[in-house]
Design a protein around this motif. Sequence first.
Motif, short mmCIF file in Angstrom:
data_model
loop_
_atom_site.label_atom_id
_atom_site.label_comp_id
_atom_site.label_asym_id
_atom_site.label_seq_id
_atom_site.Cartn_x
_atom_site.Cartn_y
_atom_site.Cartn_z
N GLU A 69 -3.01 -5.15 -0.52
CA GLU A 69 -3.79 -4.13 0.32
C GLU A 69 -5.32 -4.31 -0.45
O GLU A 69 -5.53 -4.36 -1.54
CB GLU A 69 -3.35 -2.74 -0.18
CG GLU A 69 -1.96 -2.68 0.55
CD GLU A 69 -1.55 -1.25 0.20
OE1 GLU A 69 -0.66 -0.61 1.17
OE2 GLU A 69 -1.92 -0.35 -0.92
N LYS A 71 -8.34 -1.87 -0.73
CA LYS A 71 -8.94 -0.36 -0.61
C LYS A 71 -10.35 -0.29 -0.97
O LYS A 71 -10.95 -0.88 -1.55
CB LYS A 71 -7.73 0.18 -1.85
CG LYS A 71 -6.27 0.22 -1.35
CD LYS A 71 -5.58 0.91 -2.56
CE LYS A 71 -4.22 0.84 -2.16
NZ LYS A 71 -3.35 1.43 -3.58
N ASN A 100 -8.45 4.25 4.76
CA ASN A 100 -9.36 3.35 3.81
C ASN A 100 -8.32 2.29 3.21
O ASN A 100 -8.63 2.13 1.82
CB ASN A 100 -9.89 4.26 2.59
CG ASN A 100 -8.87 5.16 1.98
OD1 ASN A 100 -7.79 5.58 2.61
ND2 ASN A 100 -8.81 5.22 0.74
N VAL A 101 -7.42 1.72 4.04
CA VAL A 101 -6.81 0.71 3.44
C VAL A 101 -6.49 -0.36 4.44
O VAL A 101 -6.25 0.03 5.64
CB VAL A 101 -5.29 1.26 2.76
CG1 VAL A 101 -4.28 0.28 2.39
CG2 VAL A 101 -5.39 2.35 1.71
N THR A 103 -3.96 -3.66 4.94
CA THR A 103 -2.95 -4.66 4.64
C THR A 103 -3.25 -6.14 4.97
O THR A 103 -3.09 -6.28 5.93
CB THR A 103 -1.49 -4.00 5.05
OG1 THR A 103 -1.55 -2.68 4.60
CG2 THR A 103 -0.50 -4.76 4.43
#
Length: 242
Positions: A69, A71, A100-101, A103
């Motif tokens: 992830e 971030k 706000n991530v 993947t």
Amino acid sequence: MKLLKIIVKAIFILSISLIVYLQPGCKDSSEYEPPEDTLLIPPDPPQLISPINGFVIMFESVAPDTYYELKWTKVEQAEGYQMEFTTDAFPPLMVEFETNVCTIWIYDDTAGRLYDYYWRVRANSSAWEWFTEWSEQWSYETRMRPNGPQPLHPPNDTTIYVDSLPIEIDVQWDTIQDEEFYQVMIFEDSSIYDLVTVNSNSYVVFVYDTAQYSWQVRAGSSLWQYYSYWSNLWYFRVRYNN
């Protein structure tokens, strides 16, 4: 009769003119002013959180299906985020996110994924004049997990003869790639004799007994996801001179 029609027509035209002139909502085009702009100046940009700048994501010999992830901090009132994502020298890719991530999926086909990646983020909102400024640009790298360092000294399976104990034995190994430190594990016979972390590619072992010793080393870095693999075990024996 004709005169009467002319008078009626004149009165009608005058009435229409008065109605138009007296309409309170009608303005001359030169007097029009648009409503005051209500859009806000955007706040400061997001701050990147993880992975830390320069981080190295490591694949095992066969990469499992997994994910990592990216971030960054939330921006108050943001409705979404835009990431500029660049791989090596390829053109940047713009990707939109609601949170706000981000993947990143990692899968078995690693051959085409061992690159340097660069990323930065900005936030947007319909209440703002424009996006925020871009965050700092950070990078991360994908790399195969490295093999352990190559032991160099003393030669493998050697016997060291001494007149007295204790003695100091300098074990040495080769460097790998941008590591910051090493873990060295020393065994006396089959038991762990010493375990230490050092910043250089050598370590002085204090030996107090005649026995068979073995040792191995692995490399590490604060920027690496994993240590390297352990090196092969090398052996040395300590014996008294007859």
